[in-house]
Design an enzyme around this catalytic site. Structure first.
Site, PDB file in Angstrom:
ATOM      1  CD  GLU A 154      -3.318   0.675   0.051  1.00  0.00           C
ATOM      2  OE1 GLU A 154      -2.526   1.168  -0.426  1.00  0.00           O
ATOM      3  OE2 GLU A 154      -4.047   0.924   0.539  1.00  0.00           O
ATOM      4  CG  ASP A 155      -1.113   4.891  -2.082  1.00  0.00           C
ATOM      5  OD1 ASP A 155      -1.395   3.897  -0.989  1.00  0.00           O
ATOM      6  OD2 ASP A 155      -1.602   6.050  -2.035  1.00  0.00           O
ATOM      7  CE  LYS A 181      -2.588  11.622   5.684  1.00  0.00           C
ATOM      8  NZ  LYS A 181      -3.855  11.810   5.103  1.00  0.00           N
ATOM      9  NE  ARG A 233      -3.414   7.819  -9.577  1.00  0.00           N
ATOM     10  CZ  ARG A 233      -4.107   7.849  -8.246  1.00  0.00           C
ATOM     11  NH1 ARG A 233      -3.283   7.580  -7.520  1.00  0.00           N
ATOM     12  NH2 ARG A 233      -5.549   7.588  -8.507  1.00  0.00           N
ATOM     13  CG  ASP A 249      -6.062   8.072   5.927  1.00  0.00           C
ATOM     14  OD1 ASP A 249      -6.640   8.293   6.751  1.00  0.00           O
ATOM     15  OD2 ASP A 249      -6.248   9.389   4.995  1.00  0.00           O
ATOM     16  CG  PHE A 286      -5.342  15.913   0.626  1.00  0.00           C
ATOM     17  CD1 PHE A 286      -6.379  14.577   1.306  1.00  0.00           C
ATOM     18  CD2 PHE A 286      -4.160  15.471  -0.956  1.00  0.00           C
ATOM     19  CE1 PHE A 286      -6.837  14.569  -0.067  1.00  0.00           C
ATOM     20  CE2 PHE A 286      -4.981  14.488  -1.422  1.00  0.00           C
ATOM     21  CZ  PHE A 286      -6.449  14.011  -1.596  1.00  0.00           C
TER      22      PHE A 286
HETATM   23  C1  PRP Z   1      -5.767   5.125  -0.574  1.00  0.00           C
HETATM   24  C2  PRP Z   1      -4.994   4.399  -0.262  1.00  0.00           C
HETATM   25  C3  PRP Z   1      -5.512   2.954   0.030  1.00  0.00           C
HETATM   26  C4  PRP Z   1      -6.147   3.904   1.095  1.00  0.00           C
HETATM   27  C5  PRP Z   1      -6.103   4.450   2.579  1.00  0.00           C
HETATM   28  O1  PRP Z   1      -6.401   4.422  -1.284  1.00  0.00           O
HETATM   29  O2  PRP Z   1      -4.283   3.641  -1.459  1.00  0.00           O
HETATM   30  O3  PRP Z   1      -5.761   2.251  -0.262  1.00  0.00           O
HETATM   31  O4  PRP Z   1      -6.478   5.354   0.790  1.00  0.00           O
HETATM   32  O5  PRP Z   1      -7.167   4.414   2.777  1.00  0.00           O
HETATM   33  P1  PRP Z   1      -8.237   4.090   4.327  1.00  0.00           P
HETATM   34  O6  PRP Z   1      -6.705   2.985   5.561  1.00  0.00           O
HETATM   35  O7  PRP Z   1      -8.664   5.562   4.983  1.00  0.00           O
HETATM   36  O8  PRP Z   1      -8.615   3.346   4.130  1.00  0.00           O
HETATM   37  P2  PRP Z   1      -7.430   5.606  -2.499  1.00  0.00           P
HETATM   38  O9  PRP Z   1      -8.881   5.425  -2.335  1.00  0.00           O
HETATM   39  O10 PRP Z   1      -7.112   6.996  -2.504  1.00  0.00           O
HETATM   40  O11 PRP Z   1      -7.663   5.386  -4.494  1.00  0.00           O
HETATM   41  P3  PRP Z   1      -5.892   5.121  -5.029  1.00  0.00           P
HETATM   42  O12 PRP Z   1      -5.065   4.313  -4.564  1.00  0.00           O
HETATM   43  O13 PRP Z   1      -6.411   4.346  -6.704  1.00  0.00           O
HETATM   44  O14 PRP Z   1      -5.209   6.674  -5.128  1.00  0.00           O
END
Ligand code: PRP
Length: 181
Positions: free
Chosen positions: A102-103, A134, A168, A106, A155
Site C-alpha cells: 500500500e502507498d 497516517k 501521481r 489512513d 493531504f
Molecule cells: C488510498 C490508499 C489506500 C486507501 C487508504 O486509496 O491507496 O488504498 O486510500 O485509506 P484508508 O486506510 O482510509 O482505507 P484511494 O482510495 O485514494 O485510491 P487510489 O490508490 O487509487 O488513489
C-alpha cells in the site's frame, strides 16, 4: 506535472532520495525475512503501483506480483465506511508468502477489508508493507509489518498518490495545501 503556480505551493515532505533510501531499507528487511523463499507482492491500485515497482526491484528474493482494486464508499471518517472490490487478484494465495503493498494507511478500513479477504484464502504468511502510515487517523486497528514513514494528518500527493487522479507522477511526496484541495 503541476503547473508552475501549483508546483510553487507544494511542500516537499519526502524527497525522491529519502524515498529511495527508505524503500531500499524496507526491501532489505523483506529480503532478510524471506531469505530462500518466494514472495507474492499484491499492490493495491492505483496508489501503490509506483511503490510496488520500486520495492519489487530492490528485493533479492524470488518475487512475483499481482494487483487488486478496491473502492471505499460512505463516510470514511467513521467505521461504517464500506469497502468494495473492483478487481480481484489473478493469483492463488493459498500457501503463499503474500505481502500486501500500500502507498498509505489512513483509517485502515481498506487494509482491514483486504486482510480479512486474504486470510480467508489461507496464505502461508500474510504481511503488510505501507510506504506511509497516517497512524493518527486509524479507525480499524491494522498495523503494517513494514512501514516507510509515519506521517501527520496532511493531504499528500506524488509517488503514486493523487488528488483527483493528478500528481501521481510527482517523484517526491508533497503536501497539498488546503487552498488547492
Ligand atoms: C488510498 C490508499 C489506500 C486507501 C487508504 O486509496 O491507496 O488504498 O486510500 O485509506 P484508508 O486506510 O482510509 O482505507 P484511494 O482510495 O485514494 O485510491 P487510489 O490508490 O487509487 O488513489
Amino acid at each position: 506535472m503541476p503547473t508552475p503556480a501549483v508546483a510553487s505551493q507544494l511542500k516537499v515532505l519526502f524527497t525522491r532520495e529519502q524515498i529511495a533510501n527508505r524503500v531500499t531499507a524496507m526491501a532489505d528487511e523483506i529480503s532478510r525475512d524471506f531469505a530462500g523463499e518466494s514472495i507474492l507482492f499484491v499492490g493495491v491500485l492505483k496508489g501503490a503501483s509506483i511503490f510496488l515497482g520500486d520495492l519489487a526491484r530492490q528485493v533479492s528474493v524470488d518475487a512475483t506480483f499481482d494487483f487488486i482494486s478496491v473502492a471505499s464508499y460512505g463516510n470514511r471518517t467513521s467505521s461504517s465506511g464500506e469497502v468494495r472490490m473492483n478487481k480481484d487478484v489473478d493469483s492463488s494465495l493459498a500457501g503463499r508468502n503474500v505481502i500486501i503493498v500500500e502507498d498509505i494507511l489512513d483509517t485502515g478500513l481498506t487494509m482491514g477489508f483486504l486482510r480479512k479477504l486474504f486470510l480467508a484464502h489461507s496464505p502461508r504468511v500474510l504481511k503488510i508493507a505501507a510506504l506511509l502510515d497516517k497512524a493518527c487517523r486509524r479507525i480499524e486497528p491494522v498495523k503494517a509489518d513494514y512501514v516507510g514513514f509515519v506521517i501527520p494528518d496532511e493531504f499528500v500527493v506524488g509517488y503514486g498518490m493523487d488528488y483527483g487522479e493528478r500528481y501521481r507522477n510527482l517523484p517526491d511526496i508533497c503536501v497539498l495545501p488546503p487552498e488547492l484541495q
